[in-house]
Design a protein around this motif. Structure first.
Motif, mmCIF file in Angstrom:
data_model
loop_
_atom_site.group_PDB
_atom_site.id
_atom_site.type_symbol
_atom_site.label_atom_id
_atom_site.label_comp_id
_atom_site.label_asym_id
_atom_site.label_seq_id
_atom_site.Cartn_x
_atom_site.Cartn_y
_atom_site.Cartn_z
ATOM 1 N N MET A 1 0.831 -1.257 -0.047
ATOM 2 C CA MET A 1 -0.072 -0.102 -0.147
ATOM 3 C C MET A 1 0.782 1.419 0.087
ATOM 4 S SD MET A 1 -1.994 1.564 3.214
ATOM 5 C CE MET A 1 -0.726 1.245 4.172
ATOM 6 N N ARG A 2 0.660 2.133 -0.983
ATOM 7 C CA ARG A 2 1.527 3.513 -0.877
ATOM 8 C C ARG A 2 0.624 4.538 -1.978
ATOM 9 N NH1 ARG A 2 5.008 2.023 -5.396
ATOM 10 N NH2 ARG A 2 5.529 4.186 -5.988
ATOM 11 N N LEU A 3 0.810 5.458 -1.590
ATOM 12 C CA LEU A 3 0.240 6.618 -2.326
ATOM 13 C C LEU A 3 1.056 6.752 -3.466
ATOM 14 C CD1 LEU A 3 -1.918 8.733 -2.483
ATOM 15 C CD2 LEU A 3 -0.315 10.526 -1.228
ATOM 16 N N ALA A 89 -5.353 -0.907 1.552
ATOM 17 C CA ALA A 89 -4.152 -1.724 2.136
ATOM 18 C C ALA A 89 -4.684 -3.150 1.966
ATOM 19 C CB ALA A 89 -4.125 -1.455 3.518
ATOM 20 N N THR A 90 -5.828 -3.442 1.599
ATOM 21 C CA THR A 90 -6.307 -4.842 1.633
ATOM 22 C C THR A 90 -5.586 -5.510 0.222
ATOM 23 O OG1 THR A 90 -8.407 -4.524 0.170
ATOM 24 C CG2 THR A 90 -8.526 -4.538 2.658
ATOM 25 N N GLN A 91 -5.453 -6.764 0.602
ATOM 26 C CA GLN A 91 -4.823 -7.691 -0.826
ATOM 27 C C GLN A 91 -5.930 -7.559 -1.694
ATOM 28 O OE1 GLN A 91 -3.039 -11.166 0.230
ATOM 29 N NE2 GLN A 91 -2.245 -11.509 -1.735
ATOM 30 N N CYS A 92 -7.157 -7.843 -1.444
ATOM 31 C CA CYS A 92 -8.189 -8.188 -2.595
ATOM 32 C C CYS A 92 -8.861 -6.962 -2.931
ATOM 33 C CB CYS A 92 -9.182 -9.205 -1.689
ATOM 34 S SG CYS A 92 -10.118 -8.346 -0.295
ATOM 35 N N TRP A 110 -6.914 -4.615 7.709
ATOM 36 C CA TRP A 110 -6.805 -3.676 6.451
ATOM 37 C C TRP A 110 -7.807 -2.786 6.079
ATOM 38 C CZ3 TRP A 110 -2.082 -3.872 7.444
ATOM 39 C CH2 TRP A 110 -1.315 -4.997 7.767
ATOM 40 N N ALA A 111 -9.036 -3.307 6.284
ATOM 41 C CA ALA A 111 -10.250 -2.454 5.881
ATOM 42 C C ALA A 111 -10.250 -1.241 6.684
ATOM 43 C CB ALA A 111 -11.298 -3.351 5.899
#
Length: 163
Positions: A1-3, A89-92, A110-111
């Protein structure tokens, strides 16, 4: 996760616009030069920002872009959403299918992080960022002015001027 660069550049360009918008429309070429962002990339970003109602364009000589709303009414989250920046941030991607088509054990963690990121970015207005930038610039100007003054000659070094 990154901007990603897209979100960072959009926020940076909007700060630049807000800093200079009181004098009239701001040309993207100027933002490009000041911020080191390619003009073609800025054109893409500002097209999205305009479609989302964050900026207005002015055509013709002296044209450019200006804010469509008060900077206090534009949040960082608004800007990031406008340029289709995913902050997830979630993988899905929120679909809850990251572990063999089932929800993983850390999905809620992550949610919740996603929610907290948007909550924070929604709480920061463009005006907040402009005020911080102005404060930094004001501090820099004072330091620069003090450096220009330099040491003053002592009275012994000053020769009297005779006419």
């Amino acid at each position: 996760m990154r901007l990603t660069t897209k979100g960072r550049f959009a926020v940076t360009a909007m700060i630049d616009l807000a800093l200079r918008g009181q004098q009239g429309p701001v040309a993207l070429a100027g933002i490009s030069e000041r911020q080191g962002i390619s003009l073609s990339y800025l054109e893409q970003l500002f097209g999205k920002l305009r479609r989302c109602g964050l900026v207005d364009s002015v055509r013709g000589p002296g044209g450019g872009y200006c804010l469509a709303r008060a900077s206090s009414d534009v949040s960082v989250a608004d800007i990031i959403r406008a340029v289709d920046e995913p902050l997830d941030a979630t993988q899905c991607g929120g679909r809850e299918n990251c572990h063999d088509e089932h929800r993983c054990m850390t999905h809620d963690l992550w949610a919740t992080l996603n929610f907290k990121m948007y909550e924070y970015l929604s709480s920061v207005s463009l005006q907040d960022l402009v005020a911080k930038e102005n404060a930094k610039t004001a501090g820099t100007k004072v330091m620069q002015d003090q450096r220009r003054i330099g040491p003053q000659p002592s009275r012994r070094e000053s020769a009297p001027v005779t006419a």
